[in-house]
Design a protein around this motif. Structure first.
Motif, PDB file in Angstrom:
ATOM      1  N   PHE A  35       7.221   6.922   3.066  1.00  0.00           N
ATOM      2  CA  PHE A  35       5.871   6.027   2.498  1.00  0.00           C
ATOM      3  C   PHE A  35       6.140   4.702   3.421  1.00  0.00           C
ATOM      4  CE2 PHE A  35       5.815   1.713   0.629  1.00  0.00           C
ATOM      5  CZ  PHE A  35       4.879   1.729  -0.600  1.00  0.00           C
ATOM      6  N   ALA A  39       2.085   3.794   4.634  1.00  0.00           N
ATOM      7  CA  ALA A  39       2.157   2.472   4.183  1.00  0.00           C
ATOM      8  C   ALA A  39       1.291   1.792   5.605  1.00  0.00           C
ATOM      9  CB  ALA A  39       3.260   1.480   4.039  1.00  0.00           C
ATOM     10  N   PRO A 168       6.100   9.655  -2.171  1.00  0.00           N
ATOM     11  CA  PRO A 168       5.023   8.331  -2.003  1.00  0.00           C
ATOM     12  C   PRO A 168       3.350   8.709  -1.782  1.00  0.00           C
ATOM     13  CG  PRO A 168       6.203   8.859  -0.069  1.00  0.00           C
ATOM     14  CD  PRO A 168       6.819   9.184  -2.026  1.00  0.00           C
ATOM     15  N   LEU A 179      -3.218   2.434  -2.167  1.00  0.00           N
ATOM     16  CA  LEU A 179      -1.528   1.933  -2.367  1.00  0.00           C
ATOM     17  C   LEU A 179      -0.644   2.158  -3.249  1.00  0.00           C
ATOM     18  CD1 LEU A 179       0.445   3.302   0.091  1.00  0.00           C
ATOM     19  CD2 LEU A 179       0.501   0.554   0.619  1.00  0.00           C
ATOM     20  N   LEU A 180      -1.893   1.592  -4.155  1.00  0.00           N
ATOM     21  CA  LEU A 180      -0.357   0.948  -4.784  1.00  0.00           C
ATOM     22  C   LEU A 180       0.084   1.802  -6.355  1.00  0.00           C
ATOM     23  CD1 LEU A 180      -3.406  -1.523  -6.449  1.00  0.00           C
ATOM     24  CD2 LEU A 180      -0.818  -1.549  -5.227  1.00  0.00           C
ATOM     25  N   LEU A 183       2.406   2.746  -3.717  1.00  0.00           N
ATOM     26  CA  LEU A 183       3.688   1.582  -4.225  1.00  0.00           C
ATOM     27  C   LEU A 183       5.069   2.172  -5.228  1.00  0.00           C
ATOM     28  CD1 LEU A 183       4.975  -0.945  -2.898  1.00  0.00           C
ATOM     29  CD2 LEU A 183       3.440  -1.913  -3.935  1.00  0.00           C
ATOM     30  N   LEU A 187       8.520   2.860  -5.485  1.00  0.00           N
ATOM     31  CA  LEU A 187       9.723   1.873  -6.135  1.00  0.00           C
ATOM     32  C   LEU A 187      10.783   2.409  -7.105  1.00  0.00           C
ATOM     33  CD1 LEU A 187       7.787  -1.412  -6.346  1.00  0.00           C
ATOM     34  CD2 LEU A 187       8.953  -0.925  -4.585  1.00  0.00           C
ATOM     35  N   THR A 217      11.681  -1.681   0.142  1.00  0.00           N
ATOM     36  CA  THR A 217      10.648  -2.435   0.168  1.00  0.00           C
ATOM     37  C   THR A 217      10.410  -3.088   1.248  1.00  0.00           C
ATOM     38  OG1 THR A 217      10.906  -3.140  -2.200  1.00  0.00           O
ATOM     39  CG2 THR A 217       9.338  -4.302  -1.096  1.00  0.00           C
ATOM     40  N   ALA A 220       9.205  -0.560   3.912  1.00  0.00           N
ATOM     41  CA  ALA A 220       7.549  -0.562   4.182  1.00  0.00           C
ATOM     42  C   ALA A 220       7.064  -1.671   3.903  1.00  0.00           C
ATOM     43  CB  ALA A 220       7.830   0.145   2.048  1.00  0.00           C
TER      44      ALA A 220
END
Length: 235
Positions: A35, A39, A168, A179-180, A183, A187, A217, A220
């Motif tokens: 991820f 990202a 991801p 990317l949402l 993401l 998560l 998090t 990333a």
């Protein structure tokens, strides 16, 4: 007494099978690294095809690298243990009296009366193979019959990394252009993996989940920022 011990017998989880650490590490590393890699690429403003290719390459390279590393690491550790066992086996043949006294002294240091400690050590070391097992447990802290398997470690690492790295990437494989979704899935995956790990540890599920969520998090976010910075300068 034997009947009472048998009735009271309880079991423990496998803590030395060689699968838990590589599986946990593989899943976390696969999810976080892939991820973070994706990202970073997204931060560089590249196209959908480049993002998918990056994710697939990261999954394949990481899974094979993790498997090879785990196999080599566990195999090397196993070979080291076997070499130490050979040294102990040789010492038991060359100096049985000294090894007997050494084992008895270990029991004395643990609070056993000297004469009883000697008798126990003498009985335990009557058989050469059992003597090796006892000395290995007492002196090296290992069980010769329960050494981690390199293949199990490699397989666990490969499978766990692949699953973690796929999470991801999945939204992009299904056509996502932002990317949402990746993401959100990452998560959830981070928290879920941490919570699952808590089932085989002493930590609470929420603490383990939040810890993995925070670490992933952060990794990333930093990678995304670096990708944006580098992409802006290259562009």
């Amino acid at each position: 007494m034997a009947a009472t011990a048998e009735a009271y017998a309880h079991t423990h989880r496998d803590v030395n099978g060689g699968w838990l650490r590589p599986a946990v590490f593989g899943a976390m590393d696969g999810l976080v690294s892939n991820f973070a890699l994706m990202a970073g690429v997204v931060g560089g403003n590249v196209g959908h095809q480049a993002i998918v290719l990056t994710g697939l390459a990261g999954l394949a390279a990481g899974a094979f690298s993790m498997a090879a590393g785990e196999y080599t690491s566990v195999a090397s550790q196993r070979e080291l243990v076997q070499a130490e066992l050979e040294i102990e086996r040789l010492e038991l043949r060359r100096n049985p009296g000294e090894e007997l006294a050494e084992l008895a002294q270990l029991y004395v240091e643990r609070g056993v009366e000297p004469r009883l400690a000697f008798e126990v050590a003498q009985q335990l070391t009557a058989d050469p193979e059992r003597a090796l097992e006892v000395h290995a447990r007492e002196e090296l802290g290992i069980d010769p019959e329960d050494l981690p398997s390199p293949l199990v470690a490699a397989g666990s690492s490969f499978a766990a990394f692949s699953i973690g790295a796929l999470l991801p990437l999945l939204p992009y494989l299904l056509g996502a252009t932002s990317l949402l979704p990746a993401l959100g899935l990452a998560l959830v995956g981070l928290f879920g993996c941490g919570a699952v790990v808590s089932k085989v540890t002493a930590r609470s599920w929420w603490f383990s989940g939040l810890r993995q969520l925070a670490l992933g998090t952060a990794a990333a976010g930093i990678t995304f920022a670096l990708g944006s910075l580098i992409g802006a300068h290259i562009g």
